[in-house]
Design a protein around this motif. Structure first.
Motif, short mmCIF file in Angstrom:
data_model
loop_
_atom_site.label_atom_id
_atom_site.label_comp_id
_atom_site.label_asym_id
_atom_site.label_seq_id
_atom_site.Cartn_x
_atom_site.Cartn_y
_atom_site.Cartn_z
N ALA A 85 0.82 -1.21 0.00
CA ALA A 85 0.00 0.00 0.00
C ALA A 85 0.85 1.26 0.00
CB ALA A 85 -0.94 -0.01 1.21
N VAL A 86 1.87 1.29 0.86
CA VAL A 86 2.68 2.51 0.99
C VAL A 86 3.55 2.71 -0.25
CG1 VAL A 86 4.39 3.71 2.41
CG2 VAL A 86 2.65 2.31 3.49
N GLN A 87 3.91 1.62 -0.94
CA GLN A 87 4.68 1.79 -2.17
C GLN A 87 3.88 2.49 -3.26
OE1 GLN A 87 6.73 -1.58 -3.74
NE2 GLN A 87 8.12 -1.75 -2.01
N MET A 88 2.57 2.54 -3.13
CA MET A 88 1.75 3.27 -4.09
C MET A 88 1.79 4.78 -3.86
SD MET A 88 -1.66 0.86 -4.39
CE MET A 88 -2.37 1.89 -5.69
N LEU A 89 2.36 5.21 -2.76
CA LEU A 89 2.34 6.62 -2.38
C LEU A 89 3.66 7.29 -2.74
CD1 LEU A 89 0.69 6.25 1.14
CD2 LEU A 89 -0.42 6.42 -1.09
N ASN A 90 3.86 7.59 -4.00
CA ASN A 90 5.06 8.31 -4.40
C ASN A 90 5.04 9.72 -3.83
OD1 ASN A 90 5.22 6.01 -6.18
ND2 ASN A 90 6.67 7.21 -7.40
N VAL A 136 -5.79 7.35 -0.49
CA VAL A 136 -4.67 8.30 -0.44
C VAL A 136 -3.79 8.19 -1.69
CG1 VAL A 136 -2.68 9.09 0.91
CG2 VAL A 136 -4.72 8.22 2.07
N SER A 137 -3.69 6.99 -2.27
CA SER A 137 -2.81 6.78 -3.42
C SER A 137 -3.19 7.68 -4.61
CB SER A 137 -2.84 5.31 -3.85
OG SER A 137 -4.15 4.93 -4.26
N PHE A 138 -4.44 8.10 -4.68
CA PHE A 138 -4.87 8.96 -5.78
C PHE A 138 -4.11 10.28 -5.77
CE2 PHE A 138 -7.68 12.24 -7.57
CZ PHE A 138 -7.89 11.72 -8.83
N TYR A 139 -3.64 10.70 -4.59
CA TYR A 139 -2.96 11.99 -4.44
C TYR A 139 -1.44 11.85 -4.47
CZ TYR A 139 -7.66 13.26 -3.03
OH TYR A 139 -9.02 13.45 -3.01
N ALA A 140 -0.94 10.65 -4.82
CA ALA A 140 0.50 10.45 -4.88
C ALA A 140 1.10 11.25 -6.04
CB ALA A 140 0.82 8.97 -5.04
N SER A 141 2.40 11.53 -5.92
CA SER A 141 3.08 12.28 -6.98
C SER A 141 3.11 11.47 -8.27
CB SER A 141 4.52 12.58 -6.54
OG SER A 141 5.25 13.16 -7.61
N SER A 142 2.87 12.15 -9.38
CA SER A 142 2.90 11.50 -10.69
C SER A 142 4.27 11.61 -11.37
CB SER A 142 1.84 12.12 -11.61
OG SER A 142 2.08 13.51 -11.77
N ILE A 172 -11.70 5.98 -9.10
CA ILE A 172 -12.29 4.69 -8.73
C ILE A 172 -11.42 3.54 -9.22
CG2 ILE A 172 -14.28 3.18 -9.07
CD1 ILE A 172 -16.02 5.67 -9.27
N SER A 173 -10.90 3.67 -10.44
CA SER A 173 -10.07 2.62 -11.01
C SER A 173 -8.82 2.38 -10.18
CB SER A 173 -9.68 2.99 -12.44
OG SER A 173 -8.84 2.01 -13.01
N GLY A 174 -8.13 3.45 -9.83
CA GLY A 174 -6.92 3.32 -9.02
C GLY A 174 -7.22 2.83 -7.62
N GLY A 175 -8.31 3.32 -7.05
CA GLY A 175 -8.68 2.89 -5.70
C GLY A 175 -9.02 1.41 -5.64
N LEU A 176 -9.80 0.95 -6.63
CA LEU A 176 -10.15 -0.47 -6.66
C LEU A 176 -8.90 -1.34 -6.85
CD1 LEU A 176 -13.40 -0.52 -8.83
CD2 LEU A 176 -13.20 -1.07 -6.40
#
Length: 354
Positions: free
Chosen positions: A52-57, A263-269, A310-314
């Motif tokens: 989970a945390v690896q998704m949070l750039n 929270v991952s939706f708000y990670a750096s791109s 929704i796609s990323g969250g799922l």
């Protein structure tokens, strides 16, 4: 720092795959001494939390981001052998389901992100604990330093492997400087996340933190001018500990689901450290398409779900669920195998006691 297919040539990828498989075998053997049926579900939770945390750039410099590697965190929470297996499970799930990290480069990723980070972090962690006062705060401080150092160490390990088997002809000194430089900055974020997580677990259940075992000195009482050991805690506290253990597992799972699903939706791109260095130095000239690029969960999105949030969250929720299921299953089997050889002796002892 997920290495894609095409960065490392086939012979070196094959060798690293064999070495990584050997490391996993050692981890399975060593984890028998670290796990039991009580801690196996927690090890599965650690794997899911790392996923989970690896998704949070998080941003670290202009145009560059970083994410948790997790080796230090896993090793300190559940032990170095089990921690190595946690990262291997995460990398396998990411490569197969999410097309993150090449399949031919899986051995490279396990060595760099799993073995190197765990060995470096845990060795430094134990060394620091030998120098610092035997307190819970020392565990948190040692966790911070160990996690910080483990990330540039992993970057250096990748550079060494690339020097041996890289597919492009690039001055290795420039690659080393760029990789270690940016990953030292990423290491600061890794250190903060690791120290906060370890500190939070220690605050509620220090007995479940592998790296904190044996640090608590026995309570002393002064009797007639002399210090003596206080009486041991009463066994009646055991049921409460069991409830707290389940509560910790539930809290950790909910946290992982929230991080991955929301929270991952708000990670750096921005590209991570390896992607940025690869683009700047030309390492990615021969990068190959991922074999699982058509996976329904490729790139951390659910196929045919148009809403990006929704796609990323799922995808994140599914990833957490699959990782905790696979990880807990593996660790439960390892824990059972530890118990089985001792069963005859325990049974005989029970008969003598009766």
């Amino acid at each position: 720092m997920h290495v894609p297919d095409g960065f490392i040539n086939a012979p070196v990828s094959a060798v690293t795959g064999v070495v990584a498989a050997g490391a996993v075998a050692v981890g399975l053997r060593g984890a028998r001494r670290e796990l039991d049926e009580r801690t196996a579900p927690l090890a599965g939770l650690v794997a899911a939390f790392v996923f989970a945390v690896q998704m949070l750039n998080f941003p670290v410099a202009a145009g560059t981001s970083g994410h948790l590697l997790g080796g230090a965190l896993a090793a300190i929470l559940v032990g170095p052998y089990t921690g190595m297996l946690c990262i291997a499970v995460v990398l396998l799930m990411q490569g197969v389901l999410f097309a993150d990290g090449g399949l031919t480069a899986l051995g490279v990723n396990v060595l760099v992100m799993g073995v190197v980070t765990v060995v470096v972090a845990y060795a430094l962690f134990r060394g620091l604990l030998g120098l610092l006062p035997r307190t819970r705060r020392s565990v948190t401080v040692a966790s911070f330093v160990a996690a910080l150092v483990s990330v540039p160490a992993a970057a250096a390990a990748f550079t060494l492997i690339y020097w041996i088997g890289g597919t492009t002809d690039i001055a290795i000194g420039k690659v080393f400087t760029a990789m270690v430089g940016v990953h030292t900055l990423i290491g600061i974020g890794e250190a903060v996340i690791t120290a906060l997580t370890v500190g939070a677990v220690i605050a509620v259940r220090p007995d479940l933190v592998h790296g904190a075992r044996g640090l608590t000195a026995p309570l002393k009482l002064r009797v007639d001018g002399e210090l003596v050991d206080a009486p041991a805690a009463r066994p009646a506290a055991a049921p409460a500990a069991t409830r707290s253990h389940r509560g910790l597992w539930a809290t950790g799972l909910v946290t992982a689901l929230v991080l991955a699903g929301f929270v991952s939706f708000y990670a750096s791109s921005n590209p991570d450290g390896l992607e940025k260095v690869a683009a700047d130095k030309g390492i990615d000239e021969k990068v190959e398409e991922h074999a699982a690029k058509d996976s329904p969960l490729a790139d951390y999105g659910v196929k045919d779900v148009s809403d990006a949030r929704i796609s990323g969250g799922l995808a994140g929720v599914i990833g957490v669920g699959v990782t905790i299921a696979v990880g807990s299953g593996v660790f439960y089997v390892v824990a059972r195998r530890r118990r089985t050889p001792d069963a005859p002796a325990a049974t005989a002892h029970d008969r003598e006691t009766v």
